[in-house]
Design a protein around this motif. Sequence first.
Motif, PDB file in Angstrom:
ATOM      1  N   THR A 119     -10.994   4.299  10.431  1.00 20.89           N
ATOM      2  CA  THR A 119     -11.039   5.218   9.287  1.00 20.89           C
ATOM      3  C   THR A 119      -9.730   5.993   9.071  1.00 20.89           C
ATOM      4  O   THR A 119      -9.288   6.122   7.936  1.00 20.89           O
ATOM      5  CB  THR A 119     -12.271   6.140   9.369  1.00 20.89           C
ATOM      6  N   PRO A 120      -9.076   6.471  10.145  1.00 17.90           N
ATOM      7  CA  PRO A 120      -7.804   7.152   9.904  1.00 17.90           C
ATOM      8  C   PRO A 120      -6.766   6.247   9.232  1.00 17.90           C
ATOM      9  O   PRO A 120      -5.928   6.726   8.479  1.00 17.90           O
ATOM     10  CB  PRO A 120      -7.330   7.547  11.300  1.00 17.90           C
ATOM     11  N   ALA A 121      -6.829   4.960   9.474  1.00 24.11           N
ATOM     12  CA  ALA A 121      -5.841   4.038   8.900  1.00 24.11           C
ATOM     13  C   ALA A 121      -6.261   3.523   7.520  1.00 24.11           C
ATOM     14  O   ALA A 121      -5.428   3.392   6.630  1.00 24.11           O
ATOM     15  CB  ALA A 121      -5.605   2.867   9.848  1.00 24.11           C
ATOM     16  N   PHE A 122      -7.543   3.207   7.342  1.00 24.41           N
ATOM     17  CA  PHE A 122      -7.998   2.606   6.077  1.00 24.41           C
ATOM     18  C   PHE A 122      -8.356   3.671   5.048  1.00 24.41           C
ATOM     19  O   PHE A 122      -8.294   3.415   3.842  1.00 24.41           O
ATOM     20  CB  PHE A 122      -9.229   1.710   6.280  1.00 24.41           C
ATOM     21  N   GLY A 220      -0.271   3.872  12.741  1.00 23.73           N
ATOM     22  CA  GLY A 220      -1.494   4.658  12.851  1.00 23.73           C
ATOM     23  C   GLY A 220      -2.730   3.812  13.107  1.00 23.73           C
ATOM     24  O   GLY A 220      -3.829   4.326  13.242  1.00 23.73           O
ATOM     25  N   PHE A 221      -2.552   2.489  13.160  1.00 23.51           N
ATOM     26  CA  PHE A 221      -3.666   1.580  13.458  1.00 23.51           C
ATOM     27  C   PHE A 221      -3.468   1.100  14.888  1.00 23.51           C
ATOM     28  O   PHE A 221      -2.935   0.033  15.137  1.00 23.51           O
ATOM     29  CB  PHE A 221      -3.635   0.420  12.454  1.00 23.51           C
ATOM     30  N   MET A 298      -4.893  -5.042   6.336  1.00 19.89           N
ATOM     31  CA  MET A 298      -4.452  -4.686   7.692  1.00 19.89           C
ATOM     32  C   MET A 298      -5.129  -5.523   8.762  1.00 19.89           C
ATOM     33  O   MET A 298      -4.503  -5.927   9.731  1.00 19.89           O
ATOM     34  CB  MET A 298      -4.755  -3.218   7.966  1.00 19.89           C
ATOM     35  N   GLY A 299      -6.443  -5.756   8.577  1.00 16.73           N
ATOM     36  CA  GLY A 299      -7.157  -6.593   9.536  1.00 16.73           C
ATOM     37  C   GLY A 299      -6.535  -7.979   9.586  1.00 16.73           C
ATOM     38  O   GLY A 299      -6.188  -8.485  10.655  1.00 16.73           O
ATOM     39  N   GLY A 300      -6.362  -8.580   8.417  1.00 16.53           N
ATOM     40  CA  GLY A 300      -5.792  -9.924   8.335  1.00 16.53           C
ATOM     41  C   GLY A 300      -4.359  -9.961   8.823  1.00 16.53           C
ATOM     42  O   GLY A 300      -3.929 -10.936   9.439  1.00 16.53           O
ATOM     43  N   GLN A 301      -3.617  -8.915   8.555  1.00 17.46           N
ATOM     44  CA  GLN A 301      -2.211  -8.843   8.941  1.00 17.46           C
ATOM     45  C   GLN A 301      -2.036  -9.009  10.458  1.00 17.46           C
ATOM     46  O   GLN A 301      -1.299  -9.864  10.931  1.00 17.46           O
ATOM     47  CB  GLN A 301      -1.656  -7.485   8.481  1.00 17.46           C
ATOM     48  N   HIS A 302      -2.730  -8.185  11.213  1.00 23.75           N
ATOM     49  CA  HIS A 302      -2.538  -8.187  12.669  1.00 23.75           C
ATOM     50  C   HIS A 302      -3.006  -9.481  13.312  1.00 23.75           C
ATOM     51  O   HIS A 302      -2.299 -10.073  14.120  1.00 23.75           O
ATOM     52  CB  HIS A 302      -3.276  -7.003  13.288  1.00 23.75           C
ATOM     53  N   THR A 303      -4.226  -9.918  12.920  1.00 21.05           N
ATOM     54  CA  THR A 303      -4.790 -11.108  13.555  1.00 21.05           C
ATOM     55  C   THR A 303      -3.968 -12.358  13.210  1.00 21.05           C
ATOM     56  O   THR A 303      -3.677 -13.176  14.072  1.00 21.05           O
ATOM     57  CB  THR A 303      -6.247 -11.301  13.098  1.00 21.05           C
TER      58      THR A 303
END
Length: 515
Positions: A119-122, A220-221, A298-303
């Motif tokens: 939540t702090p990131a999204f 922040g993630f 962001m989810g897709g980016q990291h993975t």
Amino acid sequence: MLMPHWHYRGSYHWDFYKRFLSSSLSHSSTPLHGSSFSLRKDRVPLVFYWIPWVGSAVTYGTQPYEFFDNCRAKYGDCFSFMLLGRVMTVYLGPKGHEFVFNAKLSDVSAEAAYSNLTTPAFGEGVIYDVPNWKLMEQKKFAKVALTTESFIQYVPLMVDEIMKYFKTSPDFQGKKGEVDVLKSQPEMTLYTASRSLMGKDLRNMLNAKYAGWYSDLDKGFTPLNFAFPYLPLPGYKLRDKAHAHITNTYMELINKRRKESGTHERDLVDALMNNSTYKDGTKMTDQQIANLMVGVLMGGQHTSAATSSWFLLHLGERPDLQEELYKEIKDTIGDKPLQWQDLQKMTLMNNTIRETLRMHHPLHSVFRKVIHDLPVPGTKYVVPAGHFVLASPGWSMTHEEFFPNSQHFEPHRWDKLGGAGGGFKKEDNADEKEETVDYGFGKISKGVSSPYLPFGGGRHRCIGEHFAYTQLGTLLVTFIRNFKWTSKVPEPDYTSMVVLPVGPAYIKWEKREKD
Ligand code: X2N
Ligand code: HEM
């Protein structure tokens, strides 16, 4: 009616519930010491630890799979350990996958486990900052931009971005050179995902100022959020500022498109503009739509960036596979531009991604918080409300019992299993024969007892699988067509958000001579 409808639906109850779920006081109701804890006969055995609160954080945090192996030797597939004030109950293997991924909504909560992190990131009102039924609907909304028709449009755009990167990046100039994949892959992933999911206008806005915001938000993630989500650290302020800038830009884009005539189905922005009304009639606000885009990207980016880093590093040790992949591409499309349909015909290429995910699951642990006392099937144990349950498909996928010669990178191990998976269900969405279930975002397979589950299962199953395969396939094909490279595979770093190679992680490349 005794009370107006909105008394029940309003955010007050949700806010209260959320605070209760994530408050650290509610993690456990009993004082916890290695000894008094284990006196209870119905408790899963707790791994001994010396330092109160911290518990097994250091061994688990740095070498989770080794830690699991050691615990398994002592206690079997099911054991608990202390992690920074939380009691984590691990259940290893296919039965554990069933226990965690298919746990009942009334027994466990993903939002209570992850909201601190995300939540702090999204931002608010999306993913784990909403009750589960809204997450299921948000997944359904986002999935509209993740269909075959969309992927057919995305592939040429992604190829374009990759070629532009090769032409302009200082790391790819000349006939040969070297590049840190921990720098190149996040950039290439961001450009290909932004161009496809966010559209041309937004991609064109990715300049240096933007890069700074992305970087601040990205910092922040971090897994630190699990323990301390809202400390007044300078980085956290930068994170919040970056979030505001980025989502304001997304909202401006939405407003600009509202003024255009007609409806389009170009990307995620169009998808969410056309379809983001909940089944109770309420609409997502523009801010929430923007936050959902941040979350999905962001989810897709990291993975995805982690996965392409790993396959580039592995293939650098296997020139034989690079040549075989080159041949597969030549045989499938010759020198023609790549299309999505071609990717489906490239078995070795897809098996290379499959094998990379086997050895390097980006998320070594997935969690749920127990909200209602939960018996462990087939045992005398009960996991009490306030504890967490943990599943680790990444452990099974690197374990000898399920994958012989598990530390050997071998895409061909998937050939002999045949199309149907030869006993292992493909991680793919369910085929016709299988029993399926729909939690609101499309049919998925009901069973989750495969040892191979890179995309999880159950109501929290990944919706990004086919996008990831499309993005990673396009990247791999374009790399192989243009370069040959060598490298040495580094050790994994388990303490980052996703499991990354320890950096810097160089590949030495040379331009491929076209024949
Ligand atoms: C402090 C060593 O370092 O002792 F993102 F739209 C977006 C992410 C789940 C990460 C778990 C544990 C690290 C302990 C370090 C979206 C695409 C998602 C899915 C202890 C001293 C978010 C847990 C990180 C364990 C590492 C879950 C992701 N598809 N993205 N001590 O994501 O899906 C999303 C979904 C997770 C983790 C860890 C320590 C939808 C230390 C020293 C230090 N990890 N981690 N996603 N540790 N120490 C996502 C589900 C959700
Ligand atoms: C959920 C893995 C890429 C969006 C998940 C889960 C896993 C996972 C294991 C389940 C988490 C849990 O049960 O706690 C991966 C891997 C990826 C990948 C290995 C790439 C190699 C993507 C991409 C997107 C995405 C590209 C978006 C385009 C999501 C979403 C969820 C999810 C929305 C649902 C979260 C929920 O319902 O709680 N993913 N993912 N993922 N993933 Fe991915």
